[in-house]
Design an enzyme around this catalytic site. Structure first.
Site, mmCIF file in Angstrom:
data_model
loop_
_atom_site.group_PDB
_atom_site.id
_atom_site.type_symbol
_atom_site.label_atom_id
_atom_site.label_comp_id
_atom_site.label_asym_id
_atom_site.label_seq_id
_atom_site.Cartn_x
_atom_site.Cartn_y
_atom_site.Cartn_z
ATOM 1 C CB SER A 112 -13.848 11.290 11.369
ATOM 2 O OG SER A 112 -14.796 10.829 12.021
ATOM 3 C CG ASP A 149 -21.092 13.491 8.312
ATOM 4 O OD1 ASP A 149 -21.519 12.507 9.157
ATOM 5 O OD2 ASP A 149 -19.825 13.985 8.565
ATOM 6 C CG HIS A 177 -18.519 10.602 8.334
ATOM 7 N ND1 HIS A 177 -18.291 11.867 9.111
ATOM 8 C CD2 HIS A 177 -17.427 9.908 8.707
ATOM 9 C CE1 HIS A 177 -17.387 11.518 9.990
ATOM 10 N NE2 HIS A 177 -16.871 10.515 9.931
#
Length: 395
Positions: free
Chosen positions: A203, A304, A336
């Site tokens: 991320s 995601d 995600h």
């Protein structure tokens, strides 16, 4: 005279000297002291995580939308608590975890090392940079990955770094680069192979680590002074990352990360290109710098919604266009958090985990044979709770 690595390692150990009074045995005293140290460490970790959560709320505001997201986050965490507690316990008491090793002189310049049980030969190393929206990143978020990779004979160094508002993006990149340098120079002291180091980010951590890697390539191209080399990194793994900031400003705004806060983190609109790897790799003045990059492998879930998979798709296309070896692996239906939280808590076989392990051990027949004989990863959370958490997840 002590070397730097000796000095830093010394700071992570505790030696007890002096006479033990009464009838208490040295073993009992040692166990008591160890237990107290573990309790203290757990308390400090809990305090820091709580402070990070309140910092995030302060910057995101307490409007109706964010109150709903907060409630969803709390429910998500509660559903996964059985798994989280088992990971926290292992993190706090395992003798194979070296916690909070100092790698620099700035606040949060610490890293955790996850070591295999038996280091009979130099082991491959993964340097991991956690996510957290550039605001709540923390090295302990890599505990589950670190513990599980260590079971597959891979050392993991999970790097902490300054978050906003303690620092902005250039501080974060600087911290991560310094952490990489420390690992490259010192990992052999812990049984790691300095010739088999892999860099991985998740991320926001994928964004920061990719900036550190690509900016390092530019430094080497320009002949600047360096403390570590691109040649020491065998491959880069980017999980659900951000690589083109301007393309995602509006998306983040809709997700609740206000534009003004995001631009403050990134040091203003004028700095967006500087911290967007997908943009600056096409700069003609430094385009030739990236020929020395290792293979770039990006992973992304097709569902995601926090960072859309298009972020990884276009970055890989750009890298291939300029001649950088790059691969993209998309996981159908994954969100995600599926790839980094729910799937590892589920245990058993995991496409992403198995791919990384096989890639790192490729060519090492003995290591692959050992992995093939290893018991499957333990389930840490009931399936029903994992499915419910997926439904209520705010990510």
């Amino acid at each position: 005279m002590k070397t730097t690595s000796d000095s830093l390692r010394h700071r992570t150990t505790t030696t007890t000297t002096g006479r033990i009074s009464g009838n208490a045995s040295p073993a009992c005293f040692s166990r008591s002291q160890s237990f107290s140290r573990d309790i203290g460490h757990a308390a400090s970790e809990t305090y820091l995580m709580s402070r990070l959560a309140f910092t995030l709320l302060r910057y995101l505001g307490l409007g109706r939308r964010w109150m709903l997201r907060l409630l969803a986050l709390l429910l998500y965490a509660m559903l996964l608590m059985p798994g989280f507690l088992r990971v926290v316990y292992q993190f706090c008491v395992s003798s194979q975890v070296r916690r909070s090793i100092i790698y620099g002189d700035q606040p949060r310049n610490r890293l955790d090392l996850y070591l295999p049980n038996n280091i009979d030969s130099p082991k491959p190393v993964v340097i991991f940079v956690t996510g957290g929206a550039w605001i709540i990143g923390y090295k302990a978020w890599g505990a589950l990955l670190g513990l599980q990779l260590a079971q597959r004979d891979i050392i993991v160094a999970s790097i902490d770094y300054r978050n906003f508002p303690q620092g902005t993006i250039s501080d974060m990149v600087e911290d991560v680069s310094q952490g990489i340098s420390f690992v490259c120079k010192n990992i052999s002291e812990y049984g790691g192979d300095p010739n088999r180091i892999y860099l991985m980010g998740q991320s926001a951590g994928a964004h920061i680590s990719s900036c550190a890697l690509f900016q390092q390539a530019i430094k080497e191209f320009k002949g600047d002074s360096i403390s570590w080399s691109i040649s020491q990194i065998k491959a880069y793994f980017g999980l659900s990352g951000v690589y083109h900031l301007p393309n995602l400003i509006e998306h983040f705004e809709q997700r609740g990360l206000h534009r003004s806060i995001f631009l403050s983190i990134m040091e203003g609109e004028g700095s967006l290109k500087q911290f967007s790897p997908e943009m600056f790799v096409e700069d003609p003045s430094v385009k030739n710098a990236f020929s020395i990059l290792p293979r770039i492998i990006l992973f992304h879930g097709t569902e995601d919604f926090t960072i859309p998979p298009h972020a990884s798709i276009t970055f890989v296309e750009t890298l291939k266009r300029i001649g950088v070896p790059a691969d993209l692996i998309l996981y159908k239906g994954k969100t995600h958090t599926d790839l980094f939280v729910q799937d590892p808590l589920r245990g058993g076989k995991d496409e992403l985990f198995d791919y990384i392990v096989d890639y790192i051990h490729a060519g090492d027949v003995d290591a692959l044979a050992k992995v093939a004989m290893a018991p499957p990863r333990k389930r840490l959370c009931p399936e029903l709770l994992l499915k419910l958490a997926g439904i209520v997840s705010p990510f």
